[in-house]
Motif scaffolding. Structure first.
Motif: not given
Length: 565
Positions: A80-84
């Motif tokens: 979630l962190t990376i794709f956000f």
């Protein structure tokens, strides 16, 4: 001895203060795990504790719950962190979410877990909002939405709590990665925004966020307070089961508990090793993927999905805090009413005496640990600048040591050490145990702003005749007031969240808002739970609010004085 010489010894003293208990605690846990504990007539090494541990009927299920919730929560939080960041880089949403992450990070784990429990329980607020008009449920449904057998509620709670930490750590890494330049080059070659970020920025920053990821993984695999609230309790995750063995009236179970604590450490080490292996495989496959030349599209669908998921998690966390606040002033709230039929402050009044003492203990221990950590960190950073040193990768590993080692794996040994030196159950032991976890976060919060301060200010002051100590007090500290206050608030928030350190170091003599909130979670009065959980969440938020408001207030007073002059 000069002040400069004293400053030079400060890093060594700091490492001793927060690494010695970890090392001694590990030794004090490993020895009983193999039968050696003279205080309980264990005078010879034996594998008997391991035989009892491995034959425990619920051990396999405990390990399954531990691995499933810990690995899944870490993986989802990381993705979630990376794709956000990949989908929303450069947008206003990044700034908006970043402003919300710090308050969410300040909310203690137990408060977050209780807030989530108030929402997703079969009789929780989410069910009440849609019942009976949409569901037809006149009674709470017989569905295991809380303490479910697969630990999904615990996984969701861990994601809500660890996502803000990973997101803020990654944003800090982005500030030193020249991300905009990398993206501009990639976009000029025809790459889409998401593909450009994944192929140029992620490889550049991953090394910097590796240790925070490992810390999240270690915590998720060994969490106790959130597991006591959200995870199944028969059998529970391994860390909870180990705590039960430590608290067993049969003192011989301490040997089994120590073996379980060692097993918990081995599980974390194996999981970190597995993650590291996945990193190596991903790096090799990633080189092939990058060389493949796929440009990707606009990424609008991913942007919509990820942004929606992040917003839902933030909304869920905020709703949990609101539910705690409402329950704390509820007189009567019958199912399936969406809101209480009557409100009152009687619950706060009845708990007033306990609240005063519990809050006082929380404040004293939190502020003491935060200020001691702040003094040590400022001294270490100032020594680093005066001597022209730089932080190595080995030093960062040492800094993260208390965060990478499961608490249950060394706190029992630390308690034994405290008993031997005569400080068990004292304020010194309590604050020291909190300091182990407060200091790394204070250092991580303050190191970059301190190092980023323009050296020309100090050089100018030195040229005007000020000595280094005067420059530190009169130039650096006033200019760094905002990050110093923020780091102090972070340290205080970390201290408030400590559950196991308070239990072990306090010897049962100290009760904080966290220990009380977790113990109340096993009861049935949601109003009392709401009071303690809401106050537990409010204290760190108040500290952050003060850290933001105080510099503005001082700046406003300075302007008024200048205008009057």
């Amino acid at each position: 001895m000069t002040r400069r010489d004293l400053l030079a010894y400060l890093p060594g003293l700091t490492l001793l203060l927060f690494l010695a208990p970890v090392a001694a605690g590990l030794i004090g846990t490993w020895l009983p795990a193999f039968g050696y504990f003279p205080a309980l007539e264990g005078h010879a090494f034996t594998l008997a504790p391991w035989a009892v541990l491995l034959n425990h009927p619920g051990l396999g299920e405990s390990l399954r719950l531990t691995l499933l919730s810990g690995l899944l929560a870490t993986l989802v939080s990381f993705l979630l962190t990376i794709f956000f960041l990949a989908a929303c880089h450069g947008s206003r949403m990044i700034l908006a979410i970043r402003g919300l992450m710090a308050p969410l990070l300040a909310v203690p784990h137990a408060a977050m877990a209780l807030g989530l429990a108030f929402l997703i329980a079969p009789s929780g607020w989410l069910v009440r909002l849609v019942s009976p008009w949409a569901t037809g449920w006149d009674l709470p449904p017989d569905v295991a939405t809380l303490q479910d057998p697969n630990g999904l509620a615990l996984t969701l709670g861990l994601i809500m709590k660890e996502l803000p930490f990973l997101l803020l750590m990654t944003l800090a890494a982005l500030e030193h990665s020249r991300a905009d330049e990398r993206l501009a080059i990639a976009r000029s070659l025809g790459y889409g925004p998401v593909m450009a970020w994944m192929k140029t920025v992620l490889p550049a920053i991953y090394r910097q966020i590796r240790l925070p990821i490992y810390a999240v993984l270690a915590y998720s695999l060994s969490v106790v307070d959130m597991a006591l609230i959200l995870a199944p309790l028969s059998p529970p995750p391994l860390a909870v089961q180990v705590l039960r063995w430590f608290n067993d009236p049969d003192l011989t179970m301490r040997f089994v508990a120590a073996a379980g604590a060692v097993l918990q450490l081995l599980v974390v080490v194996a999981a970190i090793g597995l993650w590291r292996l996945a990193e190596i495989i991903a790096a090799r496959l990633g080189r092939i993927w990058i060389a493949g030349g796929r440009r990707g599209g606009k990424g609008r669908v991913l942007h919509l999905l990820i942004a929606t998921a992040i917003q839902l998690l933030v909304a869920l966390a905020a709703a949990g805090l609101l539910a705690m606040a409402i329950w704390s002033v509820t007189r009567r709230w019958r199912y399936p009413d969406a809101l209480p039929s009557a409100l009152t402050t009687d619950v706060w009044a009845r708990q007033g005496h306990d609240l005063i003492w519990t809050t006082g203990t929380t404040l004293i221990s939190g502020l003491a640990a935060a200020f001691i950590a702040l003094a040590l960190v400022l001294g270490c950073l100032e020594n680093e600048q005066r001597r022209g040193l730089s932080t190595s990768t080995r030093a960062l590993w040492l800094l993260y040591a208390p965060l990478l080692v499961p608490q249950v794996a060394f706190l029992f040994g630390s308690q034994v050490l405290s008993i031997q030196i005569g400080i068990d159950g004292t304020w010194i032991a309590l604050v020291w145990s909190h300091l182990l976890f407060v200091l790394p976060y204070v250092f991580l919060s303050l190191a970059d702003p301190y190092r980023a301060l323009d050296e020309r200010y100090s050089r100018t002051a030195l040229c005007l005749g000020a000595n280094p100590n005067r420059v530190f007090w009169r130039v650096k500290l006033p200019m760094l007031l905002r990050p110093i206050l923020f780091a102090t608030a972070v340290g205080f928030a970390v201290s408030v969240t400590q559950y196991l350190p308070t239990l072990f170091a306090g010897g049962g003599r100290f009760v904080t808002l966290t220990t009380e909130a977790v113990s109340l979670s096993a009861g049935g009065d949601r109003r009392v739970m709401g009071v303690f959980a809401f106050l537990q969440a409010a204290l760190p938020l108040a500290a952050f609010a003060a850290a933001l408001a105080l510099p503005k207030h001082l700046a406003r007073r300075r302007v008024l004085r200048e205008q009057r002059a």
